[in-house]
Design a protein around this motif. Structure first.
Motif, PDB file in Angstrom:
ATOM      1  N   VAL A  60       0.834  -1.205   0.000  1.00 28.04           N
ATOM      2  CA  VAL A  60       0.000   0.000   0.000  1.00 28.04           C
ATOM      3  C   VAL A  60       0.868   1.255   0.000  1.00 28.04           C
ATOM      4  O   VAL A  60       0.588   2.221  -0.734  1.00 28.04           O
ATOM      5  CB  VAL A  60      -0.965  -0.010   1.214  1.00 28.04           C
ATOM      6  N   GLU A  61       1.935   1.256   0.786  1.00 21.06           N
ATOM      7  CA  GLU A  61       2.837   2.418   0.809  1.00 21.06           C
ATOM      8  C   GLU A  61       3.474   2.641  -0.555  1.00 21.06           C
ATOM      9  O   GLU A  61       3.595   3.769  -1.026  1.00 21.06           O
ATOM     10  CB  GLU A  61       3.925   2.224   1.866  1.00 21.06           C
ATOM     11  N   ARG A  62       3.871   1.556  -1.210  1.00 19.76           N
ATOM     12  CA  ARG A  62       4.485   1.667  -2.535  1.00 19.76           C
ATOM     13  C   ARG A  62       3.476   2.192  -3.554  1.00 19.76           C
ATOM     14  O   ARG A  62       3.814   3.031  -4.402  1.00 19.76           O
ATOM     15  CB  ARG A  62       5.011   0.302  -2.975  1.00 19.76           C
ATOM     16  N   GLU A  63       2.226   1.723  -3.474  1.00 25.27           N
ATOM     17  CA  GLU A  63       1.188   2.211  -4.396  1.00 25.27           C
ATOM     18  C   GLU A  63       0.932   3.711  -4.195  1.00 25.27           C
ATOM     19  O   GLU A  63       0.773   4.448  -5.169  1.00 25.27           O
ATOM     20  CB  GLU A  63      -0.108   1.437  -4.183  1.00 25.27           C
ATOM     21  N   LYS A  68       1.414   9.188  -6.291  1.00 21.95           N
ATOM     22  CA  LYS A  68       1.823  10.583  -6.103  1.00 21.95           C
ATOM     23  C   LYS A  68       2.800  11.004  -7.196  1.00 21.95           C
ATOM     24  O   LYS A  68       2.685  12.080  -7.779  1.00 21.95           O
ATOM     25  CB  LYS A  68       2.467  10.742  -4.727  1.00 21.95           C
ATOM     26  N   ARG A  69       3.749  10.127  -7.495  1.00 16.66           N
ATOM     27  CA  ARG A  69       4.725  10.426  -8.543  1.00 16.66           C
ATOM     28  C   ARG A  69       4.026  10.557  -9.899  1.00 16.66           C
ATOM     29  O   ARG A  69       4.305  11.472 -10.668  1.00 16.66           O
ATOM     30  CB  ARG A  69       5.770   9.320  -8.595  1.00 16.66           C
ATOM     31  N   TYR A  70       3.088   9.649 -10.211  1.00 18.47           N
ATOM     32  CA  TYR A  70       2.403   9.673 -11.498  1.00 18.47           C
ATOM     33  C   TYR A  70       1.558  10.930 -11.639  1.00 18.47           C
ATOM     34  O   TYR A  70       1.445  11.496 -12.719  1.00 18.47           O
ATOM     35  CB  TYR A  70       1.550   8.424 -11.680  1.00 18.47           C
ATOM     36  N   ARG A  71       0.972  11.381 -10.535  1.00 24.02           N
ATOM     37  CA  ARG A  71       0.163  12.597 -10.589  1.00 24.02           C
ATOM     38  C   ARG A  71       1.031  13.793 -10.978  1.00 24.02           C
ATOM     39  O   ARG A  71       0.632  14.632 -11.787  1.00 24.02           O
ATOM     40  CB  ARG A  71      -0.477  12.834  -9.224  1.00 24.02           C
ATOM     41  N   GLY A  72       2.214  13.861 -10.425  1.00 25.25           N
ATOM     42  CA  GLY A  72       3.137  14.934 -10.787  1.00 25.25           C
ATOM     43  C   GLY A  72       3.549  14.869 -12.242  1.00 25.25           C
ATOM     44  O   GLY A  72       3.640  15.885 -12.930  1.00 25.25           O
TER      45      GLY A  72
END
Length: 143
Positions: A60-63, A68-72
């Motif tokens: 879950v932490e990795r997802e 968050k990275r993909y949103r950026g």
């Protein structure tokens, strides 16, 4: 902390034990017990449950981190597309010679014939093309 609660010490919070620490303590208990005892089997089962729980927490932490990275990345790609569309409008207007570049940027019409789409729409074939247009230009927020 538990003793104080039992003695009526108040509403103190009991310190949460991490999954790793509880697994470590269970391993120590298992090592002390005999090989075939019922208690050992029960503890091994709870140890396996804790291990699966720990793996779920890690997943879950990795997802969350990847989302968050993909949103950026999506935001930056959208900005690139907006900038490119603005440049294309400007170059198209100056190539036709009918309208000055300042007029193209201020209102999206070319010679009164064709109305261009808003600057917030993605270009065709872009991975962001599936995203709906959620408002007027300048007020759009990327999902």
């Amino acid at each position: 902390a538990r003793r104080r609660e039992e003695q009526g010490g108040g509403d103190r919070m009991v310190k949460r034990v991490s999954i790793k620490n509880s697994m470590r303590s269970l391993k120590r208990l298992i090592a002390k017990l005999e090989e075939g005892s019922d208690k050992r089997v029960k503890l091994e089962k709870s140890l396996a449950e804790l291990e699966s729980k720990r793996l779920d927490v890690i997943r879950v932490e990795r997802e969350k981190k990847n989302a968050k990275r993909y949103r950026g990345i999506r935001f930056i790609e959208g900005q690139k597309l907006t900038r490119k569309l603005k440049q294309l409008r400007k170059s198209l207007a100056t190539a036709e010679g009918e309208v000055s570049p300042e007029q193209v940027l201020s209102k999206p019409q070319l010679g009164g014939q064709q109305r261009l789409s808003t600057a917030r729409e993605p270009l065709p074939g872009c991975p962001l093309a599936r995203r709906p247009n959620r408002g007027a230009a300048g007020t759009h927020r990327w999902p």
